[in-house]
Design a protein around this motif. Structure first.
Motif, PDB file in Angstrom:
ATOM      1  N   ALA A  98      -5.602  -4.868  -3.531  1.00 20.27           N
ATOM      2  CA  ALA A  98      -7.003  -4.600  -3.873  1.00 20.27           C
ATOM      3  C   ALA A  98      -7.798  -4.092  -2.668  1.00 20.27           C
ATOM      4  O   ALA A  98      -9.016  -3.874  -2.781  1.00 20.27           O
ATOM      5  CB  ALA A  98      -7.647  -5.865  -4.428  1.00 20.27           C
ATOM      6  N   GLY A  99      -7.135  -3.907  -1.528  1.00 18.72           N
ATOM      7  CA  GLY A  99      -7.800  -3.375  -0.345  1.00 18.72           C
ATOM      8  C   GLY A  99      -8.525  -4.407   0.488  1.00 18.72           C
ATOM      9  O   GLY A  99      -9.368  -4.051   1.324  1.00 18.72           O
ATOM     10  N   LYS A 100      -8.197  -5.679   0.297  1.00 25.75           N
ATOM     11  CA  LYS A 100      -8.857  -6.746   1.052  1.00 25.75           C
ATOM     12  C   LYS A 100      -8.002  -7.169   2.248  1.00 25.75           C
ATOM     13  O   LYS A 100      -6.776  -7.164   2.186  1.00 25.75           O
ATOM     14  CB  LYS A 100      -9.095  -7.976   0.166  1.00 25.75           C
ATOM     15  N   ASP A 101      -8.665  -7.567   3.326  1.00 27.68           N
ATOM     16  CA  ASP A 101      -7.984  -8.291   4.395  1.00 27.68           C
ATOM     17  C   ASP A 101      -7.845  -9.738   3.963  1.00 27.68           C
ATOM     18  O   ASP A 101      -8.612 -10.235   3.126  1.00 27.68           O
ATOM     19  CB  ASP A 101      -8.767  -8.182   5.704  1.00 27.68           C
ATOM     20  N   ASN A 120       6.588  -7.125   3.062  1.00 24.34           N
ATOM     21  CA  ASN A 120       6.753  -5.757   2.562  1.00 24.34           C
ATOM     22  C   ASN A 120       5.443  -5.207   1.999  1.00 24.34           C
ATOM     23  O   ASN A 120       5.134  -4.011   2.158  1.00 24.34           O
ATOM     24  CB  ASN A 120       7.845  -5.710   1.498  1.00 24.34           C
ATOM     25  N   ALA A 121       4.673  -6.082   1.356  1.00 20.73           N
ATOM     26  CA  ALA A 121       3.391  -5.643   0.807  1.00 20.73           C
ATOM     27  C   ALA A 121       2.459  -5.176   1.916  1.00 20.73           C
ATOM     28  O   ALA A 121       1.761  -4.158   1.772  1.00 20.73           O
ATOM     29  CB  ALA A 121       2.739  -6.771   0.010  1.00 20.73           C
ATOM     30  N   ASN A 122       2.462  -5.893   3.032  1.00 17.84           N
ATOM     31  CA  ASN A 122       1.548  -5.483   4.099  1.00 17.84           C
ATOM     32  C   ASN A 122       2.009  -4.214   4.802  1.00 17.84           C
ATOM     33  O   ASN A 122       1.199  -3.458   5.336  1.00 17.84           O
ATOM     34  CB  ASN A 122       1.354  -6.599   5.112  1.00 17.84           C
ATOM     35  N   LYS A 123       3.315  -3.965   4.814  1.00 19.21           N
ATOM     36  CA  LYS A 123       3.795  -2.688   5.336  1.00 19.21           C
ATOM     37  C   LYS A 123       3.271  -1.536   4.476  1.00 19.21           C
ATOM     38  O   LYS A 123       2.994  -0.442   4.978  1.00 19.21           O
ATOM     39  CB  LYS A 123       5.321  -2.671   5.374  1.00 19.21           C
ATOM     40  N   LYS A 124       3.133  -1.790   3.187  1.00 14.96           N
ATOM     41  CA  LYS A 124       2.630  -0.776   2.266  1.00 14.96           C
ATOM     42  C   LYS A 124       1.114  -0.642   2.340  1.00 14.96           C
ATOM     43  O   LYS A 124       0.578   0.481   2.436  1.00 14.96           O
ATOM     44  CB  LYS A 124       3.057  -1.119   0.836  1.00 14.96           C
ATOM     45  N   TYR A 125       0.404  -1.783   2.309  1.00 12.90           N
ATOM     46  CA  TYR A 125      -1.050  -1.729   2.178  1.00 12.90           C
ATOM     47  C   TYR A 125      -1.786  -1.755   3.518  1.00 12.90           C
ATOM     48  O   TYR A 125      -2.970  -1.433   3.577  1.00 12.90           O
ATOM     49  CB  TYR A 125      -1.531  -2.873   1.288  1.00 12.90           C
ATOM     50  N   LYS A 126      -1.111  -2.200   4.579  1.00  7.30           N
ATOM     51  CA  LYS A 126      -1.637  -2.133   5.949  1.00  7.30           C
ATOM     52  C   LYS A 126      -3.005  -2.818   6.087  1.00  7.30           C
ATOM     53  O   LYS A 126      -3.981  -2.228   6.564  1.00  7.30           O
ATOM     54  CB  LYS A 126      -1.709  -0.679   6.425  1.00  7.30           C
ATOM     55  N   ARG A 127      -3.059  -4.078   5.694  1.00  9.12           N
ATOM     56  CA  ARG A 127      -4.276  -4.869   5.837  1.00  9.12           C
ATOM     57  C   ARG A 127      -4.174  -5.772   7.079  1.00  9.12           C
ATOM     58  O   ARG A 127      -3.096  -5.933   7.659  1.00  9.12           O
ATOM     59  CB  ARG A 127      -4.524  -5.731   4.594  1.00  9.12           C
ATOM     60  N   ILE A 128      -5.287  -6.365   7.452  1.00  6.72           N
ATOM     61  CA  ILE A 128      -5.303  -7.379   8.507  1.00  6.72           C
ATOM     62  C   ILE A 128      -5.032  -8.721   7.838  1.00  6.72           C
ATOM     63  O   ILE A 128      -5.773  -9.130   6.940  1.00  6.72           O
ATOM     64  CB  ILE A 128      -6.656  -7.420   9.244  1.00  6.72           C
ATOM     65  N   VAL A 129      -3.967  -9.415   8.264  1.00  5.86           N
ATOM     66  CA  VAL A 129      -3.585 -10.682   7.644  1.00  5.86           C
ATOM     67  C   VAL A 129      -3.378 -11.740   8.720  1.00  5.86           C
ATOM     68  O   VAL A 129      -2.650 -11.526   9.689  1.00  5.86           O
ATOM     69  CB  VAL A 129      -2.292 -10.535   6.817  1.00  5.86           C
TER      70      VAL A 129
END
Length: 405
Positions: A98-101, A120-129
């Protein structure tokens, strides 16, 4: 979210706000420019109570029971997740999509495959986690690891981590009951196996049921074993053994063991995990901690501080170096700073490290549940023992699907 024109304000939506979620939100709101715009909980009683507390401070968030509706809100930049463990993976992935950090509580996920899915999801969506392993933000923990890395302890052959929790008592057997008014229990269970409502399976005590969590191994183990891995600069063990059981309370209502020892084999050293409920006097007279046992001395570390106990004639000891700061507050500052600067390299508890430690903790539980010495292949992401591989993934039910990235 357009960060090219981003002001200092960050708008937070909190999912799960009864216990640690409320503590997390309070810590976030101490930071200048952070505003709570949404809160979500499946328990209407909790939701209204927290809304009233925030309202008394002039904060009026939108209230949600369904987290997917919160994720669609345009006035939410950052999502804080502090739901039961079996929700962490799905909600974190949905938030990133959804585009959220994201700030997500530990453990990162409730199975090894789910850990991989979030990474893997963060590799795709590139959010700050950021993951809620806040000890990584405390100075005395950082200083202790720096001392370990200095080599002054000599060769380290054994690392011990433990949680001896005297306050943790028997999970009393209780009958099934009607769902409390205001609680959406079907939504609370989500992808887990359906059960009739029982007070033991709700709120804090969900931790002691395999459907939702992994007991003390994943509740405290992810905090303490994290520093064992960090100190030794390793990720994946060669083999895992574990033994234990419900030795203190054989007939209590939970699933997970109240007593457990797990041994993780690495090249040249072992990491040993121990936990026990209703006992406070753990190793080195500490109820919890990590000990790096070297040829020259032993460094002992817990939330109160660290010290070095020398081997006679081999090194100078180090007296107790006490805690000097608040790890949770610092962890939130670290997260929000990374969000503002759009710089994931600033994160002190990054997603990949959180995945490694959650996987390690799950491996200990799997070794206990199978009763076997397990051989792990990091390259292939599975065990040599097929029966152990049945525990690698959470089996989503009720129309929910494991995120495949």
């Amino acid at each position: 979210m357009d960060f090219d024109n981003f002001s200092s304000e960050i708008r937070v939506g909190a999912i799960g706000i009864k216990g640690m979620g409320w503590n997390n939100l309070q810590a976030m709101l101490k930071i200048k420019g952070v505003r709570c715009t949404a809160i979500c909980d499946i328990d209407e009683n909790v939701l209204q109570s927290r809304a009233a507390e925030l309202g008394s401070k002039g904060i009026k968030p939108t209230l949600y029971k369904d987290y997917t509706k919160l994720l669609r809100a345009k006035n939410v930049d950052v999502v804080m997740i502090a739901t039961p463990d079996h929700w962490h993976c799905l909600q974190a992935v949905d938030a990133m999509a959804a585009g959220k950090d994201v700030y997500v509580e530990k453990p990162l996920a409730n199975s090894i495959v789910e850990c991989e899915a979030v990474v893997n999801a963060n590799k795709k969506y590139k959010r700050i986690v950021q993951v809620g392993q806040w000890q990584r933000s405390q100075k005395h923990f950082q200083d202790a690891v720096s001392f370990v890395h200095s080599g002054q302890l000599g060769k380290i052959r054994t690392v011990k981590a433990w949680a001896y929790l005297g306050w943790k008592k028997r999970v009393e057997v209780k009958p099934d009951a009607d769902v409390p008014p205001g609680v959406d229990y079907l939504l609370w269970q989500g992808p887990a196996q359906r059960h009739a409502f029982n007070p033991n399976r709700f709120h804090y005590d969900f931790r002691w049921y395999w459907d939702y969590a992994g007991g003390l191994m994943t509740d405290w183990g992810v905090h303490l074993l994290d520093y064992a891995l960090l100190g030794m600069q390793v990720h994946s063990p060669k083999s895992i053994m574990a033994t234990g059981g419900k030795f203190a309370y054989p007939d209590d209502a939970g699933d997970t063991p109240d007593t457990l020892t797990a041994v993780y084999e690495f090249d040249g050293f072992n990491i040993i995990w121990e936990h026990a409920t209703s006992i406070s006097n753990g190793p080195y007279s500490r109820e919890h901690g990590i000990a790096f046992i070297g040829d020259h001395g032993t460094l002992v570390l817990d939330r109160g501080g660290w010290e070095v106990i020398p081997e006679k004639g081999k090194m100078e000891g180090v007296p107790l170096q006490k805690r000097v700061d608040d790890g949770l507050d610092l962890h939130m500052v670290n997260f929000i700073t990374a969000v503002r600067q759009r710089n994931p390299s600033l994160i002190l508890a990054p997603l990949e490290d959180a995945a490694h430690i959650a996987k390690l903790s799950h491996m200990g539980n799997i070794a206990y549940r199978t009763g076997e010495k397990l051989i792990w292949s990091e390259a292939q992401k599975h065990f040599a023992q097929q029966d152990a591989n049945t525990y690698l993934t959470a089996h989503y039910q009720n129309g929910y699907h494991l995120p495949i990235i």
